[in-house]
Write a protein that holds these residues in place. Structure first.
Motif, PDB file in Angstrom:
ATOM      1  N   MET A 179       0.849  -1.200   0.000  1.00  0.00           N
ATOM      2  CA  MET A 179       0.000   0.000   0.000  1.00  0.00           C
ATOM      3  C   MET A 179       0.880   1.244   0.000  1.00  0.00           C
ATOM      4  N   GLU A 180       0.745   2.059  -1.022  1.00  0.00           N
ATOM      5  CA  GLU A 180       1.483   3.318  -1.116  1.00  0.00           C
ATOM      6  C   GLU A 180       0.553   4.465  -0.755  1.00  0.00           C
ATOM      7  N   ILE A 181       1.037   5.378   0.070  1.00  0.00           N
ATOM      8  CA  ILE A 181       0.192   6.481   0.551  1.00  0.00           C
ATOM      9  C   ILE A 181       0.632   7.790  -0.086  1.00  0.00           C
ATOM     10  N   ASN A 182      -0.199   8.327  -0.940  1.00  0.00           N
ATOM     11  CA  ASN A 182       0.043   9.634  -1.539  1.00  0.00           C
ATOM     12  C   ASN A 182      -1.065  10.630  -1.197  1.00  0.00           C
ATOM     13  N   LYS A 183      -2.286  10.108  -1.090  1.00  0.00           N
ATOM     14  CA  LYS A 183      -3.425  10.974  -0.785  1.00  0.00           C
ATOM     15  C   LYS A 183      -4.036  10.571   0.552  1.00  0.00           C
ATOM     16  N   ILE A 184      -4.214  11.546   1.430  1.00  0.00           N
ATOM     17  CA  ILE A 184      -4.727  11.305   2.782  1.00  0.00           C
ATOM     18  C   ILE A 184      -5.933  12.186   3.022  1.00  0.00           C
ATOM     19  N   ILE A 185      -6.987  11.591   3.556  1.00  0.00           N
ATOM     20  CA  ILE A 185      -8.156  12.358   3.986  1.00  0.00           C
ATOM     21  C   ILE A 185      -8.322  12.194   5.489  1.00  0.00           C
ATOM     22  N   ILE A 186      -8.372  13.313   6.196  1.00  0.00           N
ATOM     23  CA  ILE A 186      -8.614  13.341   7.638  1.00  0.00           C
ATOM     24  C   ILE A 186     -10.075  13.702   7.844  1.00  0.00           C
ATOM     25  N   VAL A 187     -10.819  12.839   8.500  1.00  0.00           N
ATOM     26  CA  VAL A 187     -12.242  13.086   8.729  1.00  0.00           C
ATOM     27  C   VAL A 187     -12.423  13.602  10.152  1.00  0.00           C
ATOM     28  N   GLY A 188     -12.879  14.836  10.267  1.00  0.00           N
ATOM     29  CA  GLY A 188     -13.046  15.454  11.579  1.00  0.00           C
ATOM     30  C   GLY A 188     -12.029  16.555  11.794  1.00  0.00           C
ATOM     31  N   GLY A 189     -12.474  17.673  12.343  1.00  0.00           N
ATOM     32  CA  GLY A 189     -11.559  18.780  12.631  1.00  0.00           C
ATOM     33  C   GLY A 189     -11.200  18.779  14.104  1.00  0.00           C
ATOM     34  N   GLY A 190     -11.479  19.874  14.785  1.00  0.00           N
ATOM     35  CA  GLY A 190     -11.119  19.943  16.196  1.00  0.00           C
ATOM     36  C   GLY A 190      -9.619  19.914  16.387  1.00  0.00           C
ATOM     37  N   SER A 191      -9.201  19.838  17.635  1.00  0.00           N
ATOM     38  CA  SER A 191      -7.770  19.846  17.915  1.00  0.00           C
ATOM     39  C   SER A 191      -7.077  18.611  17.338  1.00  0.00           C
ATOM     40  N   ALA A 192      -7.699  17.425  17.441  1.00  0.00           N
ATOM     41  CA  ALA A 192      -7.073  16.203  16.927  1.00  0.00           C
ATOM     42  C   ALA A 192      -6.917  16.264  15.410  1.00  0.00           C
ATOM     43  N   GLY A 193      -7.978  16.674  14.712  1.00  0.00           N
ATOM     44  CA  GLY A 193      -7.923  16.715  13.255  1.00  0.00           C
ATOM     45  C   GLY A 193      -6.893  17.688  12.729  1.00  0.00           C
TER      46      GLY A 193
ATOM     47  N   LEU B 146       0.671  10.474  16.734  1.00  0.00           N
ATOM     48  CA  LEU B 146       1.149  11.062  15.481  1.00  0.00           C
ATOM     49  C   LEU B 146       2.644  10.832  15.295  1.00  0.00           C
ATOM     50  N   ARG B 147       3.394  10.948  16.362  1.00  0.00           N
ATOM     51  CA  ARG B 147       4.836  10.679  16.276  1.00  0.00           C
ATOM     52  C   ARG B 147       5.083   9.246  15.796  1.00  0.00           C
ATOM     53  N   ILE B 148       4.325   8.314  16.330  1.00  0.00           N
ATOM     54  CA  ILE B 148       4.462   6.911  15.941  1.00  0.00           C
ATOM     55  C   ILE B 148       3.994   6.702  14.503  1.00  0.00           C
ATOM     56  N   LEU B 149       2.933   7.397  14.116  1.00  0.00           N
ATOM     57  CA  LEU B 149       2.428   7.283  12.748  1.00  0.00           C
ATOM     58  C   LEU B 149       3.475   7.738  11.736  1.00  0.00           C
ATOM     59  N   LEU B 150       4.153   8.832  12.024  1.00  0.00           N
ATOM     60  CA  LEU B 150       5.173   9.337  11.107  1.00  0.00           C
ATOM     61  C   LEU B 150       6.268   8.302  10.874  1.00  0.00           C
ATOM     62  N   ARG B 151       6.683   7.648  11.938  1.00  0.00           N
ATOM     63  CA  ARG B 151       7.758   6.652  11.808  1.00  0.00           C
ATOM     64  C   ARG B 151       7.343   5.514  10.900  1.00  0.00           C
ATOM     65  N   ASN B 152       6.082   5.100  11.005  1.00  0.00           N
ATOM     66  CA  ASN B 152       5.616   3.990  10.174  1.00  0.00           C
ATOM     67  C   ASN B 152       5.352   4.419   8.735  1.00  0.00           C
ATOM     68  N   MET B 153       4.946   5.666   8.540  1.00  0.00           N
ATOM     69  CA  MET B 153       4.633   6.136   7.190  1.00  0.00           C
ATOM     70  C   MET B 153       5.872   6.461   6.375  1.00  0.00           C
ATOM     71  N   LYS B 154       7.028   6.552   7.011  1.00  0.00           N
ATOM     72  CA  LYS B 154       8.235   6.915   6.276  1.00  0.00           C
ATOM     73  C   LYS B 154       8.800   5.768   5.443  1.00  0.00           C
ATOM     74  N   ARG B 155       8.230   4.579   5.595  1.00  0.00           N
ATOM     75  CA  ARG B 155       8.551   3.494   4.678  1.00  0.00           C
ATOM     76  C   ARG B 155       7.805   3.753   3.362  1.00  0.00           C
ATOM     77  N   GLU B 156       8.386   3.319   2.261  1.00  0.00           N
ATOM     78  CA  GLU B 156       7.802   3.639   0.961  1.00  0.00           C
ATOM     79  C   GLU B 156       6.409   3.039   0.801  1.00  0.00           C
ATOM     80  N   ASN B 157       6.228   1.823   1.264  1.00  0.00           N
ATOM     81  CA  ASN B 157       4.935   1.163   1.175  1.00  0.00           C
ATOM     82  C   ASN B 157       4.547   0.651   2.550  1.00  0.00           C
ATOM     83  N   ILE B 158       3.244   0.628   2.802  1.00  0.00           N
ATOM     84  CA  ILE B 158       2.738   0.206   4.100  1.00  0.00           C
ATOM     85  C   ILE B 158       2.288  -1.247   4.021  1.00  0.00           C
ATOM     86  N   SER B 159       2.833  -2.060   4.900  1.00  0.00           N
ATOM     87  CA  SER B 159       2.462  -3.469   4.970  1.00  0.00           C
ATOM     88  C   SER B 159       1.614  -3.708   6.212  1.00  0.00           C
ATOM     89  N   GLN B 160       1.149  -4.932   6.355  1.00  0.00           N
ATOM     90  CA  GLN B 160       0.391  -5.275   7.551  1.00  0.00           C
ATOM     91  C   GLN B 160       1.268  -5.154   8.791  1.00  0.00           C
TER      92      GLN B 160
END
Length: 508
Positions: free
Chosen positions: A1-15, A350-364
């Motif tokens: 899975m390659e991530i180029n387009k991201i949609i965040i659903v919900g605003g507020g402080s978290a969004g 979010l810090r943890i998410l960044l570390r995982n997203m820095k791989r070119e493709n996302i695996s299970q």
């Protein structure tokens, strides 16, 4: 899975924290926030922890940039009133303890306590943190003054209006840096084997991030991910919240969050620049909403405010990244507000998410690793919050009696740890406090009279003369007192907290 387009659903402080973090780390990606005009923002998380400074530094946000727009003030620590027993009070200041001149590190104070047992437990933090001199005198200081140094960039957090904070991130950081914004209610969610196919039959993305709060629209309602309750650990599931005006701003505008234990839970008090945010967190198992409201109003000594009731589920979803959906904030999980952790899980996830997203493709593996790291952080913090209840000795109401007699964890008996920190970890560390990096556990332990060592323990283990050791402990106590007195004298010359904020942050 390659991530180029991201949609965040919900605003507020978290969004908007999510959008700001992702556009900072991945400016080349297509990032969109879809926010419903029909869903109100809860606005929790007005009190933060010092780790948020790491996040604002990562984004390059300075205090003067956002604080005036968000009604923000500084937070040096957390005060706990009536938690251990009624009539007691202690504080957990942020930052590392100052053990300069100590012979045995943090244990010097426990030797002082052994020799002078009437020493109040609140004196522990006062002996190691110059911030306590600021808190006690309601003054503020930043920089170096001879024998005292305080860095607000690392040793302070914020109180702020969470709704205004999210709005500021939207208008002055996320959108100006390239985040797209759509104001639209989600009416339909289409699915396929990959997870979410589209929203409203038109919005498609490689990754959908759920920031829809307790509703958890994507992860829970759509993908039906199971929720793991933490009610066995943390019983509070309800809150009455309200905003109240200052009566005496210069006096009530303090540098800490105050948490006061009541009959069936506790009340937070968060002073912002223009008003105070407060709320009563309680357990519906022990009190109904109307009775809880009366208890809260009695505590506040007023009924003439706009009270709002919030229901929450305490715990976390089994998986936090399922197929092409990832959850951040309340949609992922929630620990009750004690220790001001509402936004902590947001920036840490979010810090943890960044570390995982820095791989070119996302695996299970990447999805599962994200869940593992987030849930480990979450569980560890939940157990740290539970320590505040586990060490309490109140028994004046059925709520506190149940807490006093609660079997916290079978793992305390069978020695099978559930996490590297938390309940079991704190018990195994009851030796010497040689780990100032261990967060606030040592401050909470001192405030709750959970002692790691004492004179008899040292005599027993080291075959030394008790009378001679006691005489040495008296000298140690005198040295601690001298250091505290020096800090008090220096801080006495510094500006009152209200004046500091007025001149340095709100000068325009």
């Amino acid at each position: 899975m390659e991530i180029n387009k991201i949609i965040i659903v919900g605003g507020g402080s978290a969004g908007w924290m999510t959008a700001s973090t992702l556009i900072k780390a991945f400016p080349q990606k297509d990032i969109t926030v879809i926010e419903s005009p029909n869903v109100p923002i809860i606005g929790v998380g007005e009190s933060t922890l010092a780790q948020i400074k790491l996040w604002t530094n990562f984004l390059g946000i300075e205090d003067k940039d956002f604080m005036p727009a968000c009604d923000a003030t500084y937070k040096l620590g957390i005060m706990f009133t009536d938690f251990y027993k009624k009539g007691t009070q202690f504080c957990y200041p942020f930052g590392l303890p100052n053990t300069s001149g100590c012979r045995n590190g943090l244990n010097d104070w426990w030797f002082k306590k052994s020799v002078y047992p009437k020493t109040p437990n609140s004196n522990y933090a006062e002996s190691f943190y110059p911030q306590m001199s600021m808190i006690n005198q309601n003054r503020f200081f930043h920089g170096d003054d001879g024998e005292l140094f305080f860095n607000k960039e690392t040793d302070a957090a914020y109180h702020f209006n969470a709704v205004k904070f999210g709005q500021w991130l939207k208008d002055y950081y996320a959108i100006p840096n390239g985040v797209k914004y759509i104001k639209e209610h989600i009416n339909t969610i289409e699915q396929n084997d990959e997870g979410i196919k589209s929203l409203n039959k038109k919005h498609k993305a490689d990754l959908f991030i759920d920031c829809t709060g307790f509703k958890s629209l994507l992860l829970s309602e759509t993908l039906k991910e199971p929720f793991e309750s933490y009610t066995d650990l943390l019983p509070n599931d309800s809150a009455w919240v309200v905003q109240k005006p200052f009566k005496n701003k210069k006096k009530e505008l303090v540098t800490y969050t105050n948490c006061t234990a009541l009959e069936n839970g506790w009340v937070w008090n968060v002073p912002l620049w223009s008003r105070i945010g407060t709320g009563y967190v309680y357990s519906s198992k022990f009190v109904d909403d109307n009775t809880a409201l009366k208890q809260f109003q009695k505590h506040l000594k007023t009924k003439d405010l706009d009270f709002k009731n919030i229901k929450s589920r305490v715990g976390i979803h089994k998986r936090l990244w399922v197929k092409n959906v990832c959850a951040i904030g309340l949609s992922a999980g929630f620990i009750e507000p004690l220790e001001g952790n509402g936004l902590f899980s947001v920036h840490e996830f979010l810090r943890i998410l960044l570390r995982n997203m820095k791989r070119e493709n996302i695996s299970q593996w990447d999805r599962d690793n994200f869940t593992h790291e987030c849930k480990s952080t979450f569980k560890s913090f939940a157990e740290f919050v539970a320590i505040h209840y586990a060490l309490a000795h109140r028994e004046d109401t059925p709520y506190w009696k149940a807490n006093l007699n609660k079997n916290w964890e079978e793992k305390l008996i069978n020695l099978k740890p559930s996490s590297i920190q938390g309940l079991l970890w704190s018990s195994s560390q009851r030796e010497y406090w040689n780990f100032p990096e261990g967060g606030g556990l040592h401050c909470i332990a001192a405030g709750m009279n959970w002692f790691p060592t004492d004179v008899d323990e040292v005599v027993y283990r080291n075959l030394i003369n008790k009378d001679l050791f006691i005489e040495d402990c008296k000298n140690v106590a005198k040295e601690l007192d001298n250091k505290k007195n020096k800090w008090d004298k220096i801080i006495k010359t510094k500006p009152l907290y209200y004046e500091y904020l007025k001149n340095e942050i709100y000068k325009n």
